[in-house]
Design an enzyme around this catalytic site. Structure first.
Site, PDB file in Angstrom:
ATOM      1  N   ILE A  35       0.839  -1.202   0.000  1.00  0.00           N
ATOM      2  CA  ILE A  35       0.000   0.000   0.000  1.00  0.00           C
ATOM      3  C   ILE A  35       0.872   1.249   0.000  1.00  0.00           C
ATOM      4  CG2 ILE A  35      -1.652   1.344   1.362  1.00  0.00           C
ATOM      5  CD1 ILE A  35      -2.836  -1.423   2.246  1.00  0.00           C
ATOM      6  N   PHE A  85       2.412   1.870  -3.518  1.00  0.00           N
ATOM      7  CA  PHE A  85       1.532   2.260  -4.615  1.00  0.00           C
ATOM      8  C   PHE A  85       0.617   3.437  -4.301  1.00  0.00           C
ATOM      9  CE2 PHE A  85       2.930  -1.969  -5.754  1.00  0.00           C
ATOM     10  CZ  PHE A  85       3.389  -1.724  -7.034  1.00  0.00           C
ATOM     11  N   GLU A  86       0.328   3.682  -3.044  1.00  0.00           N
ATOM     12  CA  GLU A  86      -0.489   4.840  -2.695  1.00  0.00           C
ATOM     13  C   GLU A  86       0.370   6.094  -2.594  1.00  0.00           C
ATOM     14  OE1 GLU A  86      -3.801   5.120  -2.359  1.00  0.00           O
ATOM     15  OE2 GLU A  86      -4.205   2.989  -2.628  1.00  0.00           O
ATOM     16  N   GLY A  87       1.614   5.936  -2.123  1.00  0.00           N
ATOM     17  CA  GLY A  87       2.418   7.107  -1.824  1.00  0.00           C
ATOM     18  C   GLY A  87       1.833   7.815  -0.617  1.00  0.00           C
ATOM     19  N   ARG A 122       0.751  -2.685  -9.403  1.00  0.00           N
ATOM     20  CA  ARG A 122       0.207  -2.985  -8.077  1.00  0.00           C
ATOM     21  C   ARG A 122      -0.360  -4.401  -8.052  1.00  0.00           C
ATOM     22  NH1 ARG A 122      -3.022   0.864  -4.086  1.00  0.00           N
ATOM     23  NH2 ARG A 122      -3.446  -0.643  -2.436  1.00  0.00           N
TER      24      ARG A 122
END
Length: 138
Positions: A8, A11-13, A128
């Site tokens: 997470i 890929f979310e940053g 992702r």
């Protein structure tokens, strides 16, 4: 640490100031949306705390939906997936049906099908899903 967290985070940053995500929802930290409004700001510590809390909620939701025995990494992969697409989408997915039927190899192949936004494949979502599938098999 829950194995979903590194996926997470990658890929979310992390953004410490509220922003509108591609779905036009106010978001902060690592994809946190609950109660976020324009102008909100948080610290890195708060972002990490929100992520841990959100992951726990999604992990609990995944555990409620999964009827088969899965390992920690499978739970982590499904938690990351649900964090991104929502528990409702997981609930109605072929991915979950295959997990619950204990068809684990076929289930892992389903991650790749969830790489689109507005009907178009996105490189970030493709990566992702590859990462989630890899975690699922580790």
């Amino acid at each position: 640490m829950n194995p979903a967290i590194p996926v997470i985070k990658e890929f979310e940053g992390c953004r410490l100031k509220a922003y509108k995500c591609p779905a036009d929802v106010w978001t902060i930290g690592y994809g946190h949306t609950d109660g976020v409004k324009e102008g909100d700001e948080i610290t890195q510590q708060e972002a990490d705390r929100l992520l841990a809390s959100d992951v726990e909620l999604f992990s609990t939701g995944v555990q409620r939906l999964v009827a088969s025995d899965i390992n920690r990494n499978q739970l982590g992969a499904l938690t990351s997936f649900a964090f991104n697409v929502g528990l409702g989408n997981l609930r109605h997915s072929t991915l979950l049906k295959l997990v619950n039927a204990e068809k684990f190899t076929e289930a892992a192949d389903q991650f790749a099908r969830w790489n689109k936004a507005a009907g178009k494949p996105l490189k970030g979502l493709t990566k992702r899903r590859e990462s989630e599938a890899k975690l699922y098999f580790s």
